[in-house]
Design a protein around this motif. Structure first.
Motif, PDB file in Angstrom:
ATOM      1  N   ARG A 293       3.633   6.541 -11.072  1.00  0.00           N
ATOM      2  CA  ARG A 293       3.598   5.855 -12.293  1.00  0.00           C
ATOM      3  C   ARG A 293       4.111   4.575 -12.461  1.00  0.00           C
ATOM      4  O   ARG A 293       5.039   4.257 -11.859  1.00  0.00           O
ATOM      5  CB  ARG A 293       4.127   6.780 -13.443  1.00  0.00           C
ATOM      6  N   ARG A 294       3.543   3.597 -12.736  1.00  0.00           N
ATOM      7  CA  ARG A 294       3.962   2.012 -13.270  1.00  0.00           C
ATOM      8  C   ARG A 294       4.118   1.413 -12.039  1.00  0.00           C
ATOM      9  O   ARG A 294       4.884   0.336 -12.240  1.00  0.00           O
ATOM     10  CB  ARG A 294       5.032   2.453 -14.202  1.00  0.00           C
ATOM     11  N   THR A 295       3.659   1.559 -10.918  1.00  0.00           N
ATOM     12  CA  THR A 295       3.969   0.617  -9.833  1.00  0.00           C
ATOM     13  C   THR A 295       2.530   0.482  -8.860  1.00  0.00           C
ATOM     14  O   THR A 295       1.885   1.435  -8.841  1.00  0.00           O
ATOM     15  CB  THR A 295       5.043   1.185  -8.913  1.00  0.00           C
ATOM     16  N   ASP A 296       2.455  -0.330  -8.257  1.00  0.00           N
ATOM     17  CA  ASP A 296       1.487  -0.705  -6.979  1.00  0.00           C
ATOM     18  C   ASP A 296       1.794  -0.024  -5.900  1.00  0.00           C
ATOM     19  O   ASP A 296       1.851  -0.829  -4.787  1.00  0.00           O
ATOM     20  CB  ASP A 296       1.100  -2.086  -7.218  1.00  0.00           C
ATOM     21  N   VAL A 297       2.145   1.056  -6.008  1.00  0.00           N
ATOM     22  CA  VAL A 297       2.614   1.853  -4.630  1.00  0.00           C
ATOM     23  C   VAL A 297       1.676   3.167  -4.464  1.00  0.00           C
ATOM     24  O   VAL A 297       1.132   3.779  -5.461  1.00  0.00           O
ATOM     25  CB  VAL A 297       4.178   2.319  -4.711  1.00  0.00           C
ATOM     26  N   MET A 298       1.504   3.400  -3.097  1.00  0.00           N
ATOM     27  CA  MET A 298       0.737   4.582  -2.831  1.00  0.00           C
ATOM     28  C   MET A 298       1.498   5.444  -1.591  1.00  0.00           C
ATOM     29  O   MET A 298       1.783   4.819  -0.679  1.00  0.00           O
ATOM     30  CB  MET A 298      -0.669   4.131  -2.420  1.00  0.00           C
ATOM     31  N   SER A 299       1.575   6.652  -1.939  1.00  0.00           N
ATOM     32  CA  SER A 299       2.159   7.745  -0.819  1.00  0.00           C
ATOM     33  C   SER A 299       0.840   8.209  -0.065  1.00  0.00           C
ATOM     34  O   SER A 299       0.289   8.855  -0.801  1.00  0.00           O
ATOM     35  CB  SER A 299       3.218   8.375  -1.406  1.00  0.00           C
ATOM     36  N   VAL A 300       0.749   7.965   1.182  1.00  0.00           N
ATOM     37  CA  VAL A 300      -0.645   8.250   1.904  1.00  0.00           C
ATOM     38  C   VAL A 300      -0.440   9.415   2.719  1.00  0.00           C
ATOM     39  O   VAL A 300       0.764   9.707   3.201  1.00  0.00           O
ATOM     40  CB  VAL A 300      -1.239   7.393   2.582  1.00  0.00           C
TER      41      VAL A 300
END
Length: 195
Positions: free
Chosen positions: A66-73
């Protein structure tokens, strides 16, 4: 509230503009299109290095905090057609290529271009204009957030780990480049979540 937003389970496609490396010398992410931070487990490091280069267009599948430009792939489709999948700790790592990581004590001055967050959206450092990432404990990154804002010129001390793809400074102390007053960034309390 869970840090992963189920509505943000997604696919994304973009250009790899910068690799990210953890303080142990493993690739653990990259910057996509200059803003999205894409993280993968360090066990995928060798496979990513073998199939992805800076400037490649990749497709990723994962979840976004939530609330960040992060992706755990959990999956990366490389430009060469190879699909790299997270198969669990140690399953993707090529143990024949493991090496001792050389840590060099340095101090450097640079301008922050992007604050960095971990795979769960927790603050963990910053990316400097020259491409070196600063990594620190979550508590330190929270307390020193003003040093990690874009455009801030910082002076950082610590141990540098680098390869041909990325470099990371494991920050021991940091200061605004103009004031010279160093603030410690201790490793105590570092949250090294398995990635």
């Amino acid at each position: 509230m869970h840090p992963i937003d189920p509505a943000r389970l997604a696919e994304a496609q973009g250009t790899v503009t910068q690799f990210l490396m953890n303080e142990h010398g493993d690739l653990d992410g990259f910057i996509l299109d200059g803003t999205w931070q894409v993280y993968f487990p360090p066990s995928m490091s060798a496979s990513v290095a073998a199939h992805v280069t800076q400037g490649d267009t990749v497709r990723v599948q994962g979840a976004a905090p939530r609330r960040t430009d992060v992706m755990s792939v959990f999956a990366i489709e490389a430009e060469d057609g190879e699909t790299i999948v997270d198969e669990g700790p140690g399953r993707n790592r090529n143990h024949d290529n493991e090496r001792d990581v050389q840590r060099v004590p340095v101090d450097l001055i640079g301008t922050v271009v992007l604050p960095l967050y971990g795979p769960k959206g927790e603050p963990c450092g910053a990316l400097l204009g020259g491409g070196t990432s600063l990594r620190m404990a979550v508590r330190a990154a929270e307390e020193l957030a003003r040093y990690l804002a874009p455009g801030t010129r910082v002076h950082a001390w610590g141990e540098l780990v680098s390869s041909e793809l990325a470099s990371t400074l494991d920050v021991a102390a940091i200061a605004l480049a103009s004031d010279g007053v160093a603030h410690p960034s201790t490793r105590a309390g570092r949250e090294n979540a398995a990635r």
